[in-house]
Design a protein around this motif. Sequence first.
Motif, PDB file in Angstrom:
ATOM      1  N   LYS A  23       7.021   1.973   9.656  1.00 12.46           N
ATOM      2  CA  LYS A  23       8.367   1.713   9.162  1.00 12.46           C
ATOM      3  C   LYS A  23       8.717   2.427   7.863  1.00 12.46           C
ATOM      4  O   LYS A  23       9.798   2.988   7.737  1.00 12.46           O
ATOM      5  N   GLU A  24       7.842   2.393   6.889  1.00  8.25           N
ATOM      6  CA  GLU A  24       8.198   2.857   5.550  1.00  8.25           C
ATOM      7  C   GLU A  24       7.742   4.275   5.221  1.00  8.25           C
ATOM      8  O   GLU A  24       8.203   4.844   4.243  1.00  8.25           O
ATOM      9  N   SER A  25       6.845   4.829   5.993  1.00 10.15           N
ATOM     10  CA  SER A  25       6.303   6.151   5.660  1.00 10.15           C
ATOM     11  C   SER A  25       6.654   7.205   6.688  1.00 10.15           C
ATOM     12  O   SER A  25       5.879   8.113   6.945  1.00 10.15           O
ATOM     13  N   ARG A  74      -0.720   2.908  -1.307  1.00 10.48           N
ATOM     14  CA  ARG A  74      -1.375   1.753  -1.937  1.00 10.48           C
ATOM     15  C   ARG A  74      -0.338   0.872  -2.634  1.00 10.48           C
ATOM     16  O   ARG A  74      -0.419  -0.356  -2.598  1.00 10.48           O
ATOM     17  N   HIS A  75       0.661   1.500  -3.252  1.00 10.35           N
ATOM     18  CA  HIS A  75       1.726   0.744  -3.919  1.00 10.35           C
ATOM     19  C   HIS A  75       2.520  -0.079  -2.898  1.00 10.35           C
ATOM     20  O   HIS A  75       2.851  -1.242  -3.145  1.00 10.35           O
ATOM     21  N   GLN A  76       2.832   0.527  -1.753  1.00  8.21           N
ATOM     22  CA  GLN A  76       3.541  -0.199  -0.697  1.00  8.21           C
ATOM     23  C   GLN A  76       2.690  -1.345  -0.151  1.00  8.21           C
ATOM     24  O   GLN A  76       3.198  -2.431   0.137  1.00  8.21           O
ATOM     25  N   LEU A  77       1.383  -1.108  -0.052  1.00 11.66           N
ATOM     26  CA  LEU A  77       0.471  -2.160   0.386  1.00 11.66           C
ATOM     27  C   LEU A  77       0.447  -3.300  -0.627  1.00 11.66           C
ATOM     28  O   LEU A  77       0.458  -4.471  -0.254  1.00 11.66           O
ATOM     29  N   ALA A  78       0.467  -2.960  -1.916  1.00 10.21           N
ATOM     30  CA  ALA A  78       0.452  -3.981  -2.972  1.00 10.21           C
ATOM     31  C   ALA A  78       1.697  -4.861  -2.907  1.00 10.21           C
ATOM     32  O   ALA A  78       1.621  -6.069  -3.134  1.00 10.21           O
ATOM     33  N   LYS A  79       2.847  -4.256  -2.581  1.00 10.71           N
ATOM     34  CA  LYS A  79       4.079  -5.046  -2.452  1.00 10.71           C
ATOM     35  C   LYS A  79       3.954  -6.084  -1.343  1.00 10.71           C
ATOM     36  O   LYS A  79       4.478  -7.179  -1.444  1.00 10.71           O
ATOM     37  N   ARG A  80       3.240  -5.721  -0.283  1.00 12.52           N
ATOM     38  CA  ARG A  80       3.142  -6.590   0.885  1.00 12.52           C
ATOM     39  C   ARG A  80       2.083  -7.684   0.725  1.00 12.52           C
ATOM     40  O   ARG A  80       2.298  -8.808   1.144  1.00 12.52           O
ATOM     41  N   ILE A  81       0.913  -7.336   0.169  1.00 16.36           N
ATOM     42  CA  ILE A  81      -0.184  -8.314   0.145  1.00 16.36           C
ATOM     43  C   ILE A  81      -0.539  -8.781  -1.264  1.00 16.36           C
ATOM     44  O   ILE A  81      -1.484  -9.539  -1.447  1.00 16.36           O
ATOM     45  N   GLY A  82       0.225  -8.363  -2.256  1.00 15.41           N
ATOM     46  CA  GLY A  82      -0.093  -8.664  -3.650  1.00 15.41           C
ATOM     47  C   GLY A  82      -0.200 -10.136  -3.978  1.00 15.41           C
ATOM     48  O   GLY A  82      -0.986 -10.538  -4.830  1.00 15.41           O
ATOM     49  N   LYS A  83       0.558 -10.968  -3.294  1.00 15.30           N
ATOM     50  CA  LYS A  83       0.537 -12.402  -3.593  1.00 15.30           C
ATOM     51  C   LYS A  83      -0.590 -13.139  -2.881  1.00 15.30           C
ATOM     52  O   LYS A  83      -0.932 -14.260  -3.248  1.00 15.30           O
ATOM     53  N   PRO A  89      -7.195  -3.213  -3.016  1.00 14.07           N
ATOM     54  CA  PRO A  89      -8.316  -2.271  -2.949  1.00 14.07           C
ATOM     55  C   PRO A  89      -7.861  -0.813  -3.051  1.00 14.07           C
ATOM     56  O   PRO A  89      -6.738  -0.465  -2.676  1.00 14.07           O
ATOM     57  N   GLU A  90      -8.756   0.005  -3.572  1.00 11.85           N
ATOM     58  CA  GLU A  90      -8.562   1.453  -3.503  1.00 11.85           C
ATOM     59  C   GLU A  90      -8.661   1.825  -2.030  1.00 11.85           C
ATOM     60  O   GLU A  90      -9.414   1.206  -1.270  1.00 11.85           O
ATOM     61  N   ILE A  91      -7.915   2.840  -1.620  1.00 15.43           N
ATOM     62  CA  ILE A  91      -7.916   3.232  -0.210  1.00 15.43           C
ATOM     63  C   ILE A  91      -8.540   4.611  -0.077  1.00 15.43           C
ATOM     64  O   ILE A  91      -8.153   5.539  -0.791  1.00 15.43           O
ATOM     65  N   ALA A  92      -9.492   4.727   0.822  1.00 11.49           N
ATOM     66  CA  ALA A  92     -10.095   6.020   1.161  1.00 11.49           C
ATOM     67  C   ALA A  92      -9.817   6.274   2.632  1.00 11.49           C
ATOM     68  O   ALA A  92     -10.228   5.485   3.489  1.00 11.49           O
TER      69      ALA A  92
END
Length: 128
Positions: A23-25, A74-83, A89-92
């Motif tokens: 959706k976002e990328s 990673r920033h988009q992931l943080a918005k979704r699961i940050g709470k 996590p760092e993503i590789a």
Amino acid sequence: MESKRQQKYAKLIQKELGDIFQKESKHLVGRAMVTITRVMMSPDLGLAKVYLSFLLADPEATFNLINEHKKEIRHQLAKRIGKSVRVIPEIAFFPDDSAAYAQHMDKVISNLAIPPAPPEEEDQEEED
């Protein structure tokens, strides 16, 4: 072997990254289909190894583009699961070549010249 907690985080990250790529990328992947085949978490949950598979695109170019925008993803992931998680996590990212390997093996197997079984063996099997 991964703990239950690592497996739970891995599933969460796999689901959310799948949504992000879908959706976002779109600007990163274009019309390519990106599949997250596996996510492996480090024991401290600080690193996620994400294995990607690609369809309808040049896998190497798409992988490099995604890798360059790792911070944004990673920033988009943080918005979704940050709470729901303590540490994002760092993503590789790693390319997953299992689909290409399976396709190669299918081609090799289909090109095998297997002679038919002798008729005697078939008759003996029916009698047993």
